[in-house]
Design an enzyme around this catalytic site. Sequence first.
Site, short mmCIF file in Angstrom:
data_model
loop_
_atom_site.label_atom_id
_atom_site.label_comp_id
_atom_site.label_asym_id
_atom_site.label_seq_id
_atom_site.Cartn_x
_atom_site.Cartn_y
_atom_site.Cartn_z
N ALA A 1 -1.81 -1.15 -0.12
CA ALA A 1 -2.02 0.30 -0.23
C ALA A 1 -1.18 1.06 0.79
O ALA A 1 -0.74 2.17 0.53
CB ALA A 1 -3.50 0.62 -0.04
N THR A 2 -0.96 0.48 1.96
CA THR A 2 -0.15 1.16 2.97
C THR A 2 1.24 1.46 2.41
O THR A 2 1.74 2.59 2.49
CB THR A 2 -0.04 0.29 4.24
N GLN B 1 -10.60 2.44 -2.07
CA GLN B 1 -12.02 2.12 -1.83
C GLN B 1 -12.91 2.49 -3.01
O GLN B 1 -14.12 2.27 -2.95
CB GLN B 1 -12.51 2.83 -0.56
N SER C 1 -5.22 -1.36 -3.68
CA SER C 1 -4.99 -2.52 -2.81
C SER C 1 -5.78 -3.71 -3.36
O SER C 1 -6.93 -3.55 -3.76
CB SER C 1 -5.46 -2.20 -1.39
N HIS D 1 -6.72 -6.63 -1.72
CA HIS D 1 -7.67 -7.38 -0.89
C HIS D 1 -9.00 -6.67 -0.66
O HIS D 1 -9.90 -7.22 -0.04
CB HIS D 1 -7.03 -7.79 0.45
N THR E 1 11.85 -9.74 -4.31
CA THR E 1 11.29 -10.72 -5.26
C THR E 1 9.78 -10.53 -5.36
O THR E 1 9.10 -10.42 -4.34
CB THR E 1 11.61 -12.15 -4.78
N CYS F 1 -8.86 0.81 17.88
CA CYS F 1 -7.98 0.64 19.02
C CYS F 1 -6.57 1.04 18.61
O CYS F 1 -6.01 0.49 17.67
CB CYS F 1 -8.01 -0.82 19.46
N1 PMP Z 1 -6.16 3.32 2.07
C1 PMP Z 1 -7.46 3.13 2.26
C2 PMP Z 1 -8.43 4.17 1.77
C3 PMP Z 1 -7.93 1.98 2.89
O1 PMP Z 1 -9.24 1.79 3.07
C4 PMP Z 1 -6.99 1.03 3.34
C5 PMP Z 1 -7.42 -0.22 4.07
N2 PMP Z 1 -8.30 -0.01 5.11
C6 PMP Z 1 -5.62 1.27 3.11
C7 PMP Z 1 -5.24 2.43 2.48
C8 PMP Z 1 -4.56 0.27 3.52
O2 PMP Z 1 -4.63 -0.83 2.66
P1 PMP Z 1 -3.73 -2.14 2.82
O3 PMP Z 1 -4.48 -3.03 3.75
O4 PMP Z 1 -3.64 -2.72 1.43
O5 PMP Z 1 -2.41 -1.73 3.32
#
Ligand code: PMP
Length: 386
Positions: free
Chosen positions: A69-70, A178, A198, A200, A238, A324
């Site tokens: 997601a990042t 979420q 995302s 995971h 890839t 942190c």
């Molecule tokens: N967006 C939201 C709302 C999240 O909760 C998170 C993960 N805490 C992320 C983005 C980032 O997700 P990822 O670990 O897949 O980069």
Amino acid sequence: MVYLDYNATTPVDDSVMDVMMPLFTEDFGNPSSNHKSGRTAAGVVEEARKKVADAVGMGKSDVIFTSGATEANNLALTGLQKGLGRTINILTGATEHKSVLQTCTILQNDGSGFDIIPVRQDGTIDISSMESMMDDIGSVDVVSIMAANSETGVVHPIHRVAEIAHKHNALFHCDATQAIGKIPFDAYKIGIDMVTLSSHKIYGPKGCGALLATRESRRRMTAILHGGGQERDMRSGTLNVPAIAGFGEACRIAITYGLRDAPRQRTLRDEFERRVCNAIYDTSINGAGAERIPNTSNIRIRGALADAVIARSPSIEISTGSACSSNIMEPSHVLIAMGIDRMAADESIRISVGRNTTISDIKSVISDIVGAVESIRTMESRPEVT
Ligand code: PMP
């Protein structure tokens, strides 16, 4: 050990593992290769693409696989600025994930406009502020508001956000990381142009996710990773075939089993809140007034720092309201944006239940937390020995 941090990450589902395993050793081809192994891998990716698109009501061709997601949030906003070839105006929310807020700061350094819509005390986006900001700024290119917040579980009124964004000809990007598998979510019906997901967080593997972008938004964007031209030139590199296949399967399960399990998780979460509030005086629930995803609770226990509660509860895994950053403990920007003061933020803990959580987990966590808080409060009230 009781794990109550499913919003941080989830274990990989057994059937997701079954889908992934052969792709590491037997069907290991590169989907860009033009031979049998490559074509098999490409077929696997296309099957996953369909499952991911179906999960949010978008089309297969809208899916751009990313590392999570990042990256998807970075791609949505940076890709738009680069694609339009000019500075852009972004409107986002005060409680967005750092991958949105930090990206906006970087784009602002390039000259783009970046304005933050405040949230109300219950954590939901302030719609009337949004409307007046849209009017004042005049030409907003993109509005980025998440569907549900990871720390409080608060669900934003994204139907309204979509309406207002479109009335002003802005694209609407929604980080649904979420929300998916916890509440019904149909990007097409809501009118979302770009969706972040995302893997995971939904019992898929780490390091995988997607940005789903409509044809109209893709037309305005370019890639931020360049190279071999994968993902129709929107994201080179890839493809991580096992992770993508696992993510696809996780999406399929999220919208079937995940949504079916949601009422059970809600009962566990509500039971947790009821018992904690009964057992510990001066306890309040952050975001309680808002609609929330069913698995999340953010609780403030007056007089007990979250870190101290966690340190005294070694057999539970939960999160605090602080993070942190650069070796300094920062209070949660989410809680601060809701008007919660620094002390209250530091006294807030988050629990997020999941598929494997049982009522006996909840009972044992409550007894640990009650014991920890009692000992902290007793120490605090003990007169100093001189
Ligand atoms: N967006 C939201 C709302 C999240 O909760 C998170 C993960 N805490 C992320 C983005 C980032 O997700 P990822 O670990 O897949 O980069």
